[in-house]
Scaffold this motif. Structure first.
Motif, PDB file in Angstrom:
ATOM      1  N   SER A   1       0.855  -1.182   0.000  1.00  0.00           N
ATOM      2  CA  SER A   1       0.000   0.000   0.000  1.00  0.00           C
ATOM      3  C   SER A   1       0.888   1.228   0.000  1.00  0.00           C
ATOM      4  N   GLN A   2       0.393   2.284  -0.589  1.00  0.00           N
ATOM      5  CA  GLN A   2       1.148   3.525  -0.625  1.00  0.00           C
ATOM      6  C   GLN A   2       1.044   4.211   0.735  1.00  0.00           C
ATOM      7  N   THR A   3       2.170   4.663   1.242  1.00  0.00           N
ATOM      8  CA  THR A   3       2.264   5.290   2.556  1.00  0.00           C
ATOM      9  C   THR A   3       2.653   6.754   2.373  1.00  0.00           C
ATOM     10  N   SER A   4       1.975   7.638   3.069  1.00  0.00           N
ATOM     11  CA  SER A   4       2.344   9.058   3.042  1.00  0.00           C
ATOM     12  C   SER A   4       3.511   9.286   3.986  1.00  0.00           C
ATOM     13  N   ILE A   5       4.486  10.052   3.530  1.00  0.00           N
ATOM     14  CA  ILE A   5       5.644  10.416   4.336  1.00  0.00           C
ATOM     15  C   ILE A   5       5.681  11.938   4.394  1.00  0.00           C
ATOM     16  N   SER A   6       5.665  12.488   5.597  1.00  0.00           N
ATOM     17  CA  SER A   6       5.648  13.949   5.705  1.00  0.00           C
ATOM     18  C   SER A   6       7.053  14.494   5.854  1.00  0.00           C
ATOM     19  N   ASP A   7       7.154  15.814   5.927  1.00  0.00           N
ATOM     20  CA  ASP A   7       8.449  16.446   6.141  1.00  0.00           C
ATOM     21  C   ASP A   7       8.782  16.534   7.627  1.00  0.00           C
ATOM     22  N   THR A   8       8.009  15.814   8.441  1.00  0.00           N
ATOM     23  CA  THR A   8       8.306  15.599   9.855  1.00  0.00           C
ATOM     24  C   THR A   8       8.624  14.113  10.016  1.00  0.00           C
ATOM     25  N   ALA A   9       9.760  13.795  10.578  1.00  0.00           N
ATOM     26  CA  ALA A   9      10.219  12.411  10.668  1.00  0.00           C
ATOM     27  C   ALA A   9       9.291  11.548  11.514  1.00  0.00           C
ATOM     28  N   GLY A  10       9.204  10.277  11.139  1.00  0.00           N
ATOM     29  CA  GLY A  10       8.431   9.305  11.893  1.00  0.00           C
ATOM     30  C   GLY A  10       8.920   7.901  11.592  1.00  0.00           C
ATOM     31  N   VAL A  11       8.423   6.944  12.331  1.00  0.00           N
ATOM     32  CA  VAL A  11       8.786   5.539  12.120  1.00  0.00           C
ATOM     33  C   VAL A  11       7.914   4.985  11.006  1.00  0.00           C
ATOM     34  N   ILE A  12       8.534   4.366  10.010  1.00  0.00           N
ATOM     35  CA  ILE A  12       7.746   3.742   8.937  1.00  0.00           C
ATOM     36  C   ILE A  12       7.690   2.226   9.097  1.00  0.00           C
ATOM     37  N   LEU A  13       8.627   1.641   9.840  1.00  0.00           N
ATOM     38  CA  LEU A  13       8.602   0.225  10.198  1.00  0.00           C
ATOM     39  C   LEU A  13       9.089   0.087  11.638  1.00  0.00           C
ATOM     40  N   TYR A  14       8.301  -0.578  12.462  1.00  0.00           N
ATOM     41  CA  TYR A  14       8.712  -0.816  13.841  1.00  0.00           C
ATOM     42  C   TYR A  14       9.566  -2.076  13.915  1.00  0.00           C
ATOM     43  N   LYS A  15      10.338  -2.218  14.981  1.00  0.00           N
ATOM     44  CA  LYS A  15      11.170  -3.396  15.192  1.00  0.00           C
ATOM     45  C   LYS A  15      10.305  -4.646  15.085  1.00  0.00           C
ATOM     46  N   ASN A  16      10.839  -5.668  14.411  1.00  0.00           N
ATOM     47  CA  ASN A  16      10.100  -6.911  14.227  1.00  0.00           C
ATOM     48  C   ASN A  16      11.108  -8.063  14.172  1.00  0.00           C
ATOM     49  N   ALA A  17      11.167  -8.877  15.226  1.00  0.00           N
ATOM     50  CA  ALA A  17      12.123  -9.988  15.292  1.00  0.00           C
ATOM     51  C   ALA A  17      11.850 -11.046  14.229  1.00  0.00           C
ATOM     52  N   LYS A  18      10.649 -11.095  13.680  1.00  0.00           N
ATOM     53  CA  LYS A  18      10.328 -12.080  12.644  1.00  0.00           C
ATOM     54  C   LYS A  18      10.610 -11.573  11.233  1.00  0.00           C
ATOM     55  N   ARG A  19      11.073 -10.314  11.122  1.00  0.00           N
ATOM     56  CA  ARG A  19      11.343  -9.751   9.797  1.00  0.00           C
ATOM     57  C   ARG A  19      12.516 -10.468   9.144  1.00  0.00           C
ATOM     58  N   LYS A  20      12.330 -10.885   7.915  1.00  0.00           N
ATOM     59  CA  LYS A  20      13.399 -11.476   7.115  1.00  0.00           C
ATOM     60  C   LYS A  20      13.973 -10.447   6.149  1.00  0.00           C
ATOM     61  N   GLY A  21      13.237  -9.364   5.921  1.00  0.00           N
ATOM     62  CA  GLY A  21      13.688  -8.312   5.025  1.00  0.00           C
ATOM     63  C   GLY A  21      12.579  -7.301   4.803  1.00  0.00           C
ATOM     64  N   PHE A  22      12.921  -6.225   4.109  1.00  0.00           N
ATOM     65  CA  PHE A  22      11.917  -5.216   3.773  1.00  0.00           C
ATOM     66  C   PHE A  22      12.378  -4.446   2.548  1.00  0.00           C
ATOM     67  N   SER A  23      11.433  -3.747   1.931  1.00  0.00           N
ATOM     68  CA  SER A  23      11.769  -2.872   0.819  1.00  0.00           C
ATOM     69  C   SER A  23      10.991  -1.575   0.949  1.00  0.00           C
ATOM     70  N   VAL A  24      11.583  -0.504   0.439  1.00  0.00           N
ATOM     71  CA  VAL A  24      10.933   0.808   0.388  1.00  0.00           C
ATOM     72  C   VAL A  24      11.134   1.337  -1.026  1.00  0.00           C
ATOM     73  N   GLN A  25      10.040   1.667  -1.705  1.00  0.00           N
ATOM     74  CA  GLN A  25      10.083   2.246  -3.053  1.00  0.00           C
ATOM     75  C   GLN A  25       9.486   3.643  -2.977  1.00  0.00           C
ATOM     76  N   ASN A  26      10.245   4.647  -3.403  1.00  0.00           N
ATOM     77  CA  ASN A  26       9.733   6.013  -3.443  1.00  0.00           C
ATOM     78  C   ASN A  26       8.789   6.123  -4.637  1.00  0.00           C
ATOM     79  N   THR A  27       7.539   6.498  -4.381  1.00  0.00           N
ATOM     80  CA  THR A  27       6.536   6.612  -5.447  1.00  0.00           C
ATOM     81  C   THR A  27       6.138   8.064  -5.703  1.00  0.00           C
ATOM     82  N   GLY A  28       6.726   9.000  -4.952  1.00  0.00           N
ATOM     83  CA  GLY A  28       6.374  10.408  -5.088  1.00  0.00           C
ATOM     84  C   GLY A  28       7.472  11.219  -5.735  1.00  0.00           C
ATOM     85  N   LEU A  29       7.286  12.538  -5.717  1.00  0.00           N
ATOM     86  CA  LEU A  29       8.220  13.457  -6.368  1.00  0.00           C
ATOM     87  C   LEU A  29       9.303  13.979  -5.427  1.00  0.00           C
TER      88      LEU A  29
END
Length: 129
Positions: free
Chosen positions: A20-48
């Motif tokens: 799903s597309q996630t909004s990211i503001s110009d104020t920092a925040g967590v986009i993924l929380y710690k997850n011991a079961k995580r095997k990997g992740f990806s982030v694709q910039n879809t905006g300008l």
């Protein structure tokens, strides 16, 4: 004390979050929380805008970050920066260079209730006893 190793799930990731597309503001925040079961992740910039990421407890600023993902030429055209990680389980912070940033974040997981990081052959053995 005795060192114990067990191989409970040596295979690749078996689950993922729904894209799903996630909004990211110009104020920092967590986009993924710690997850011991995580095997990997990806982030694709879809905006300008430029999306900046940090790994760990420190959130990114406009001048302090670990990775910067370039913006698309046209929103959602697939040319935005892309980041893939296959080992980080800690939190991931994000910030956009301007208001209105967007990205798609996907997390890949072990998807097994008994998966134990200490039993993974790639990590140190668990001390028992």
């Amino acid at each position: 004390m005795q060192l114990v190793r067990s191989l409970s799930e040596p295979g690749p990731a078996q689950g993922s979050t729904e894209p799903s597309q996630t909004s990211i503001s110009d104020t920092a925040g967590v986009i993924l929380y710690k997850n011991a079961k995580r095997k990997g992740f990806s982030v694709q910039n879809t905006g300008l805008t430029i999306i900046k990421l940090t790994f760990g407890a420190t959130l990114p600023t406009q001048s302090v970050y670990h990775v910067a993902l370039k913006g698309c030429s046209v929103a959602d055209d697939g040319t935005g920066g892309y980041y893939v990680d296959d080992c980080w389980i800690g939190p991931v912070g994000g910030i956009s260079s301007a208001a209105g940033g967007t990205c798609v974040v996907t997390e890949f997981s072990a998807n097994s209730p008994d998966w134990d990081l200490n039993a993974d052959w790639g990590l140190p053995a668990k001390l028992v006893g």
